[in-house]
Motif scaffolding. Sequence first.
Motif, PDB file in Angstrom:
ATOM      1  N   MET A   1      49.330  40.203  49.870  1.00 57.01           N
ATOM      2  CA  MET A   1      47.933  39.915  49.544  1.00 57.01           C
ATOM      3  C   MET A   1      47.566  38.500  49.964  1.00 57.01           C
ATOM      4  O   MET A   1      48.398  37.592  49.914  1.00 57.01           O
ATOM      5  CB  MET A   1      47.689  40.092  48.055  1.00 57.01           C
ATOM      6  N   ILE A   2      46.312  38.315  50.374  1.00 52.78           N
ATOM      7  CA  ILE A   2      45.831  37.027  50.867  1.00 52.78           C
ATOM      8  C   ILE A   2      44.795  36.497  49.885  1.00 52.78           C
ATOM      9  O   ILE A   2      43.839  37.199  49.528  1.00 52.78           O
ATOM     10  CB  ILE A   2      45.201  37.173  52.264  1.00 52.78           C
ATOM     11  N   ILE A   3      44.969  35.254  49.426  1.00 50.74           N
ATOM     12  CA  ILE A   3      44.036  34.652  48.473  1.00 50.74           C
ATOM     13  C   ILE A   3      42.805  34.123  49.200  1.00 50.74           C
ATOM     14  O   ILE A   3      42.905  33.322  50.132  1.00 50.74           O
ATOM     15  CB  ILE A   3      44.717  33.516  47.687  1.00 50.74           C
ATOM     16  N   VAL A   4      41.643  34.574  48.767  1.00 46.24           N
ATOM     17  CA  VAL A   4      40.368  34.120  49.341  1.00 46.24           C
ATOM     18  C   VAL A   4      39.903  32.841  48.658  1.00 46.24           C
ATOM     19  O   VAL A   4      39.381  31.922  49.278  1.00 46.24           O
ATOM     20  CB  VAL A   4      39.292  35.212  49.196  1.00 46.24           C
ATOM     21  N   GLY A   5      40.092  32.766  47.350  1.00 48.41           N
ATOM     22  CA  GLY A   5      39.668  31.602  46.575  1.00 48.41           C
ATOM     23  C   GLY A   5      39.938  31.846  45.103  1.00 48.41           C
ATOM     24  O   GLY A   5      40.435  32.909  44.727  1.00 48.41           O
ATOM     25  N   GLU A   6      39.595  30.870  44.278  1.00 43.19           N
ATOM     26  CA  GLU A   6      39.801  30.968  42.840  1.00 43.19           C
ATOM     27  C   GLU A   6      38.504  30.652  42.101  1.00 43.19           C
ATOM     28  O   GLU A   6      37.711  29.829  42.550  1.00 43.19           O
ATOM     29  CB  GLU A   6      40.899  30.000  42.373  1.00 43.19           C
ATOM     30  N   ARG A  30      43.757  38.283  40.085  1.00 46.69           N
ATOM     31  CA  ARG A  30      44.955  38.075  39.280  1.00 46.69           C
ATOM     32  C   ARG A  30      44.924  36.648  38.738  1.00 46.69           C
ATOM     33  O   ARG A  30      44.323  35.750  39.355  1.00 46.69           O
ATOM     34  CB  ARG A  30      46.237  38.292  40.097  1.00 46.69           C
ATOM     35  N   PRO A  31      45.549  36.404  37.586  1.00 41.55           N
ATOM     36  CA  PRO A  31      45.616  35.034  37.042  1.00 41.55           C
ATOM     37  C   PRO A  31      46.389  34.118  37.992  1.00 41.55           C
ATOM     38  O   PRO A  31      47.423  34.495  38.539  1.00 41.55           O
ATOM     39  CB  PRO A  31      46.362  35.208  35.725  1.00 41.55           C
ATOM     40  N   ALA A  32      45.871  32.916  38.205  1.00 46.24           N
ATOM     41  CA  ALA A  32      46.530  31.927  39.060  1.00 46.24           C
ATOM     42  C   ALA A  32      47.236  30.888  38.193  1.00 46.24           C
ATOM     43  O   ALA A  32      46.921  30.724  37.012  1.00 46.24           O
ATOM     44  CB  ALA A  32      45.523  31.247  39.981  1.00 46.24           C
ATOM     45  N   ARG A  42      43.706  42.491  51.049  1.00 40.70           N
ATOM     46  CA  ARG A  42      44.910  43.036  51.660  1.00 40.70           C
ATOM     47  C   ARG A  42      45.043  42.664  53.135  1.00 40.70           C
ATOM     48  O   ARG A  42      46.127  42.331  53.605  1.00 40.70           O
ATOM     49  CB  ARG A  42      44.906  44.560  51.539  1.00 40.70           C
ATOM     50  N   ASP A  43      43.936  42.765  53.867  1.00 46.39           N
ATOM     51  CA  ASP A  43      43.978  42.692  55.328  1.00 46.39           C
ATOM     52  C   ASP A  43      43.482  41.329  55.822  1.00 46.39           C
ATOM     53  O   ASP A  43      42.378  40.899  55.465  1.00 46.39           O
ATOM     54  CB  ASP A  43      43.117  43.806  55.935  1.00 46.39           C
ATOM     55  N   GLU A  44      44.274  40.663  56.638  1.00 40.00           N
ATOM     56  CA  GLU A  44      43.878  39.357  57.186  1.00 40.00           C
ATOM     57  C   GLU A  44      42.630  39.455  58.039  1.00 40.00           C
ATOM     58  O   GLU A  44      41.885  38.487  58.187  1.00 40.00           O
ATOM     59  CB  GLU A  44      45.033  38.767  58.002  1.00 40.00           C
ATOM     60  N   ALA A  45      42.395  40.651  58.623  1.00 38.83           N
ATOM     61  CA  ALA A  45      41.208  40.833  59.461  1.00 38.83           C
ATOM     62  C   ALA A  45      39.921  40.686  58.645  1.00 38.83           C
ATOM     63  O   ALA A  45      38.854  40.401  59.206  1.00 38.83           O
ATOM     64  CB  ALA A  45      41.247  42.208  60.122  1.00 38.83           C
ATOM     65  N   ASP A  46      40.018  40.878  57.325  1.00 40.49           N
ATOM     66  CA  ASP A  46      38.840  40.751  56.459  1.00 40.49           C
ATOM     67  C   ASP A  46      38.671  39.348  55.888  1.00 40.49           C
ATOM     68  O   ASP A  46      37.722  39.101  55.140  1.00 40.49           O
ATOM     69  CB  ASP A  46      38.956  41.738  55.286  1.00 40.49           C
ATOM     70  N   LEU A  47      39.583  38.422  56.213  1.00 43.29           N
ATOM     71  CA  LEU A  47      39.598  37.120  55.563  1.00 43.29           C
ATOM     72  C   LEU A  47      38.327  36.331  55.823  1.00 43.29           C
ATOM     73  O   LEU A  47      37.728  35.777  54.900  1.00 43.29           O
ATOM     74  CB  LEU A  47      40.822  36.315  56.015  1.00 43.29           C
ATOM     75  N   GLU A  48      37.894  36.245  57.074  1.00 42.86           N
ATOM     76  CA  GLU A  48      36.705  35.451  57.395  1.00 42.86           C
ATOM     77  C   GLU A  48      35.478  35.989  56.660  1.00 42.86           C
ATOM     78  O   GLU A  48      34.696  35.229  56.089  1.00 42.86           O
ATOM     79  CB  GLU A  48      36.457  35.452  58.901  1.00 42.86           C
TER      80      GLU A  48
END
Length: 283
Positions: A1-6, A30-32, A42-48
Amino acid sequence: MIIVGELPNSRAAQALADYLKSQGVPARIRPAESGNFAIEIRDEADLERAQIEFERFLQSPNDPKYYAASWSDGDAKVRFNYQKGPSFFHQLKQGAGPLTLTILSICVAIYLLAVMGLAEAIYTPLFFFANLQQANFAEFWRWFTPVLLHFSIVHLAFNGLWWWMLGGQVEKNLGLSKLLLILLVAALLPNLLQYFMTGPNFGGLSGVVYALMGYCWIMGRRAPQSGLYLAPAYAGFMLFWLALGFMDVLGIPVANGAHLGGLLVGVGQAFIDSHRLNRGGES
């Protein structure tokens, strides 16, 4: 999983995650370790795309589209515990960093000592120079220490709350060194301006608070990726209060020079830092 932000609020984080899912970007929270809630994809292609939506959320977190997404695309398995929230001191600590809390503690301690009958003993060595032409500049701390002095519980509570909220926001997102820079510059220059306008008898964190307000306001508009934000209503209140002070209709002493000087310091620093961030450098 890739974190977008908090985000600091679990419900807000879930609303954004639900909205991302409604837009075809699988997301969860999820709690940080920081005590906040991380939004993951899930997908790095969706990160931007997800980062763009995260920045938009920071600018308009109350947009109905986010909460509407929770109704139509929300995860029924998500549960939130509303029975018992964190303690006051836990929230105080989580909302700020060490510099924010240290300055707040010093201001409270000085005020309490003054209330206990030590006002003259503690205020006198911390006031601004009585006369710059005859000043002993070995007492260099006098350039800065007036910001630690408060003369009523309302004065302290108002400034302390804004300092904790905005100073904590800056320290949490950009680090202690950035907050320290703003604190020192927004103490020195506004204090100097206030001295030339009214003389040496002034005090309070309000000049620094105005600097932080201006800084968070401009950074939120020009560089939302910084994580800083000030609601337009608060910015409007800030400017309205500043105008009332200069019109002398409040019936109380107001450090107009410190307020104006602090605002200019914060806005100026924000333009510099937002330009660096948008060019890919560090603020």
